[in-house]
Scaffold this active site. Structure first.
Site, mmCIF file in Angstrom:
data_model
loop_
_atom_site.group_PDB
_atom_site.id
_atom_site.type_symbol
_atom_site.label_atom_id
_atom_site.label_comp_id
_atom_site.label_asym_id
_atom_site.label_seq_id
_atom_site.Cartn_x
_atom_site.Cartn_y
_atom_site.Cartn_z
ATOM 1 N NE ARG A 145 -3.864 -0.126 2.524
ATOM 2 C CZ ARG A 145 -5.128 -0.525 2.392
ATOM 3 N NH1 ARG A 145 -5.425 -1.796 2.347
ATOM 4 N NH2 ARG A 145 -6.108 0.350 2.301
ATOM 5 C CE1 TYR A 148 -4.545 6.683 -3.234
ATOM 6 C CE2 TYR A 148 -4.798 6.042 -0.935
ATOM 7 C CZ TYR A 148 -5.255 6.724 -2.051
ATOM 8 O OH TYR A 148 -6.419 7.454 -1.967
ATOM 9 C CD GLU A 150 5.515 6.331 3.377
ATOM 10 O OE1 GLU A 150 5.249 7.535 3.562
ATOM 11 O OE2 GLU A 150 6.040 5.614 4.259
ATOM 12 N N GLY A 151 3.059 8.183 -1.270
ATOM 13 C CA GLY A 151 2.886 9.179 -2.331
ATOM 14 C C GLY A 151 2.025 10.336 -1.833
ATOM 15 N NE ARG A 189 -12.686 2.944 -4.633
ATOM 16 C CZ ARG A 189 -12.562 4.257 -4.842
ATOM 17 N NH1 ARG A 189 -12.433 5.077 -3.831
ATOM 18 N NH2 ARG A 189 -12.586 4.731 -6.075
ATOM 19 C CB VAL A 191 -19.367 0.654 -0.852
ATOM 20 C CG1 VAL A 191 -20.794 0.996 -1.230
ATOM 21 C CG2 VAL A 191 -19.090 1.075 0.590
ATOM 22 C CG ASP A 276 -7.544 -4.593 5.184
ATOM 23 O OD1 ASP A 276 -7.763 -4.562 3.961
ATOM 24 O OD2 ASP A 276 -8.386 -4.275 6.039
ATOM 25 C CD GLN A 279 -8.938 0.734 15.934
ATOM 26 O OE1 GLN A 279 -9.978 0.376 16.464
ATOM 27 N NE2 GLN A 279 -7.886 1.104 16.630
ATOM 28 N NE ARG A 280 -8.555 4.214 6.840
ATOM 29 C CZ ARG A 280 -8.459 3.591 5.668
ATOM 30 N NH1 ARG A 280 -9.487 3.485 4.882
ATOM 31 N NH2 ARG A 280 -7.303 3.067 5.299
HETATM 32 P P1 NAD Z 1 -11.029 7.500 -9.177
HETATM 33 O O1 NAD Z 1 -10.038 6.450 -9.520
HETATM 34 O O2 NAD Z 1 -12.437 7.288 -9.593
HETATM 35 O O3 NAD Z 1 -10.561 8.913 -9.731
HETATM 36 C C1 NAD Z 1 -9.238 9.276 -9.944
HETATM 37 C C2 NAD Z 1 -9.151 9.951 -11.300
HETATM 38 O O4 NAD Z 1 -7.800 10.367 -11.548
HETATM 39 C C3 NAD Z 1 -9.536 9.013 -12.451
HETATM 40 O O5 NAD Z 1 -10.445 9.669 -13.300
HETATM 41 C C4 NAD Z 1 -8.203 8.731 -13.133
HETATM 42 O O6 NAD Z 1 -8.346 8.427 -14.512
HETATM 43 C C5 NAD Z 1 -7.456 10.021 -12.881
HETATM 44 N N1 NAD Z 1 -5.997 9.888 -12.940
HETATM 45 C C6 NAD Z 1 -5.217 8.927 -12.381
HETATM 46 N N2 NAD Z 1 -3.918 9.158 -12.655
HETATM 47 C C7 NAD Z 1 -3.868 10.305 -13.388
HETATM 48 C C8 NAD Z 1 -2.834 11.051 -13.981
HETATM 49 N N3 NAD Z 1 -1.550 10.678 -13.857
HETATM 50 N N4 NAD Z 1 -3.157 12.177 -14.682
HETATM 51 C C9 NAD Z 1 -4.443 12.570 -14.826
HETATM 52 N N5 NAD Z 1 -5.478 11.886 -14.281
HETATM 53 C C10 NAD Z 1 -5.197 10.764 -13.575
HETATM 54 O O7 NAD Z 1 -10.941 7.721 -7.594
HETATM 55 P P2 NAD Z 1 -11.783 8.659 -6.625
HETATM 56 O O8 NAD Z 1 -12.379 7.793 -5.601
HETATM 57 O O9 NAD Z 1 -12.646 9.568 -7.400
HETATM 58 O O10 NAD Z 1 -10.619 9.483 -5.928
HETATM 59 C C11 NAD Z 1 -10.314 10.811 -6.277
HETATM 60 C C12 NAD Z 1 -9.229 11.335 -5.345
HETATM 61 O O11 NAD Z 1 -9.689 11.302 -3.994
HETATM 62 C C13 NAD Z 1 -7.936 10.534 -5.394
HETATM 63 O O12 NAD Z 1 -6.843 11.423 -5.312
HETATM 64 C C14 NAD Z 1 -8.002 9.689 -4.152
HETATM 65 O O13 NAD Z 1 -6.724 9.367 -3.679
HETATM 66 C C15 NAD Z 1 -8.760 10.586 -3.193
HETATM 67 N N6 NAD Z 1 -9.459 9.808 -2.162
HETATM 68 C C16 NAD Z 1 -10.587 9.104 -2.447
HETATM 69 C C17 NAD Z 1 -11.214 8.364 -1.448
HETATM 70 C C18 NAD Z 1 -12.478 7.588 -1.696
HETATM 71 O O14 NAD Z 1 -12.984 6.939 -0.787
HETATM 72 N N7 NAD Z 1 -13.065 7.612 -2.869
HETATM 73 C C19 NAD Z 1 -10.671 8.345 -0.156
HETATM 74 C C20 NAD Z 1 -9.499 9.059 0.087
HETATM 75 C C21 NAD Z 1 -8.914 9.800 -0.918
HETATM 76 N N1 UDP Z 2 -13.069 -5.583 1.937
HETATM 77 C C1 UDP Z 2 -13.789 -6.753 2.064
HETATM 78 N N2 UDP Z 2 -14.319 -7.301 0.941
HETATM 79 C C2 UDP Z 2 -14.190 -6.756 -0.299
HETATM 80 C C3 UDP Z 2 -13.458 -5.549 -0.421
HETATM 81 C C4 UDP Z 2 -12.909 -5.009 0.708
HETATM 82 O O1 UDP Z 2 -13.946 -7.284 3.163
HETATM 83 O O2 UDP Z 2 -14.724 -7.320 -1.263
HETATM 84 C C5 UDP Z 2 -12.513 -4.935 3.136
HETATM 85 C C6 UDP Z 2 -11.045 -4.568 3.052
HETATM 86 O O3 UDP Z 2 -10.244 -5.656 3.454
HETATM 87 C C7 UDP Z 2 -10.962 -3.401 4.004
HETATM 88 C C8 UDP Z 2 -12.334 -2.725 3.876
HETATM 89 O O4 UDP Z 2 -13.197 -3.711 3.327
HETATM 90 O O5 UDP Z 2 -10.810 -3.846 5.331
HETATM 91 C C9 UDP Z 2 -12.325 -1.491 2.997
HETATM 92 O O6 UDP Z 2 -11.704 -1.811 1.784
HETATM 93 P P1 UDP Z 2 -11.582 -0.795 0.569
HETATM 94 O O7 UDP Z 2 -10.674 -1.428 -0.424
HETATM 95 O O8 UDP Z 2 -12.928 -0.380 0.125
HETATM 96 O O9 UDP Z 2 -10.915 0.513 1.198
HETATM 97 P P2 UDP Z 2 -9.617 0.762 2.123
HETATM 98 O O10 UDP Z 2 -9.034 -0.556 2.553
HETATM 99 O O11 UDP Z 2 -8.699 1.526 1.266
HETATM 100 O O12 UDP Z 2 -10.164 1.509 3.275
#
Ligand code: NAD
Ligand code: UDP
Ligand code: UDP
Length: 327
Positions: A145, A148, A150-151, A189, A191, A276, A279-280
């Site tokens: 992980r 993501y 560390e980035g 993911r 959900v 993994d 808790q969060r």
């Molecule tokens: P997503 O994958 O649907 O959207 C990311 C978008 O970025 C995509 O459209 C993808 O094509 C584009 N992309 C990826 N690399 C690119 C690049 N090098 N140049 C241009 N476009 C690029 O994901 P999301 O859920 O909509 O997440 C959006 C942002 O929110 C991300 O930065 C993610 O890290 C952050 N985030 C999302 C969640 C979440 O639960 N959805 C949680 C924490 C952080």
């Molecule tokens: N998870 C799960 N079944 C799945 C997908 C994910 O039990 O089909 C779990 C996963 O191991 C994690 C949580 O659900 O504990 C959330 O996972 P997700 O990939 O949605 O987000 P993140 O781990 O980045 O919070």
């Protein structure tokens, strides 16, 4: 040239969160430039916005410089689901780090405000619960992980250094798990997986015993938080947690999805992925105090809307090519 409307750049605008944000920005009267390389996002997510006179879609990779004239930048470009960001981990780090440098360089040149979509993953597998912004996290720097986590941590560092060194106006949000329509159906993911499985009466894949917890925020609530944060004065720079403090075990989520879909699916346990988080849950006192923001949509209600979206999507995908072609 004189612009009456605010000009806003959304990177990653064709993704799940980005497409909702573009929609809401257009509703607010802004001109929107949506930049995406379509790695995980799709044209389909913003199809309904194409043709809008204040909307422009540009294919571009944020790892390369970008020259546009804008007032605000929302930097969302980055794959967000573990399957996607682990597919090409080097590219994931490049997107977070080179992408942040380029967008900060752009913000510096045009004096734009810039928002960073950071993540609760900066807390890693947290040893403090729930997580306040002051917690520095517990992150493995060399695991699957890490590209993501560390980035995103390095991007935060860059944002704060551009703020201190170059006076760039930054807004850093730490986003907790968010769900809603336009999530990618195959990005693994939790959900989207559970809903798609339940709608097809397939086994629900709970990883481990399902005792790990997450806090799920509905997309509309989250996007309101983004826009409120962007609208704050220059003294509000974050990092600020945005998420729903309601905390559920993954097993509870599975049970709720089965109930709401009326599915015949069974819950089946699979191995827990490495690193993994157990808790969060966000502490959102800062967001409440500084933005006057808190989530309004309960999990049950948000899941209902998300289930309706996936139900429609699956029906469209089920249609035979012959039927689809004749329409
Ligand atoms: P997503 O994958 O649907 O959207 C990311 C978008 O970025 C995509 O459209 C993808 O094509 C584009 N992309 C990826 N690399 C690119 C690049 N090098 N140049 C241009 N476009 C690029 O994901 P999301 O859920 O909509 O997440 C959006 C942002 O929110 C991300 O930065 C993610 O890290 C952050 N985030 C999302 C969640 C979440 O639960 N959805 C949680 C924490 C952080
Ligand atoms: N998870 C799960 N079944 C799945 C997908 C994910 O039990 O089909 C779990 C996963 O191991 C994690 C949580 O659900 O504990 C959330 O996972 P997700 O990939 O949605 O987000 P993140 O781990 O980045 O919070
Ligand atoms: N950059 C960009 N668009 C701009 C201005 C800068 O993409 O409008 C990029 C630029 O190519 C550089 C990065 O942003 O690689 C960082 O810019 P900065 O001015 O901070 O650094 P420098 O150009 O001095 O390396």
């Amino acid at each position: 040239m004189y612009h009456a409307n605010k000009r806003v750049l959304v990177t990653g605008g064709a993704g799940f969160l980005g497409s909702h944000l573009c929609e809401r920005l257009l509703e607010s009267g802004a001109e929107v430039i949506c930049v995406d390389n379509f790695f995980t996002g799709t044209r389909r997510n913003v199809e309904h916005l194409i043709g809008h006179k204040r909307f422009e879609l540009v294919r571009h990779d944020v790892c390369f410089p970008l020259f546009v004239e804008v007032d605000e930048i929302y930097n969302l470009a980055c794959p967000a689901s573990p399957i996607h960001y682990q597919h090409d981990p080097v590219q994931t780090t490049k997107t977070s780090v080179h992408g942040a440098i380029n967008m900060l360089g752009l913000a510096k040149r045009v004096r734009a405000k810039i928002f960073q979509a950071s993540t609760s993953e900066v807390y890693g597998d947290p040893s403090v619960h729930p997580q306040p912004e002051e917690y520095w996290g517990n992150v493995n720097p060399i695991g699957p992980r890490s590209c993501y986590d560390e980035g995103k941590r390095c991007a935060e560092t860059l944002f704060f250094d551009y703020n201190r060194q170059h006076k760039v106006r930054i807004k850093v949000a730490r986003i907790f798990n968010t769900y809603g329509p336009r999530m990618h159906p195959n990005d693994g993911r939790v959900v989207s997986n559970f809903i798609v499985q339940a709608l097809q009466n397939q086994d629900i894949s709970v990883y481990g015993a399902g005792e790990q917890t997450r806090s799920f925020c509905y997309v509309d609530d989250l996007v309101s938080g983004f826009m409120k944060l962007m609208a704050t004065g220059d003294d509000v720079i974050g990092p600020i947690n945005l998420g729903n403090p309601g905390e559920f075990t993954i097993r509870q989520l599975a049970e709720l999805v089965i109930e709401l879909t009326g599915s015949r699916s069974r819950i089946v346990e699979f191995p827990l992925p490495q690193d993994d988080p157990k808790q969060r849950r966000p502490v959102i006192e800062k967001a409440k105090a500084q933005l006057g923001w808190e989530p309004k949509v309960h999990l049950r209600e948000g899941l209902g809307k998300t289930i309706a979206y996936f139900d429609q999507l699956l029906k469209e995908n089920d249609r035979s090519p012959a039927v689809a072609a004749s329409e």
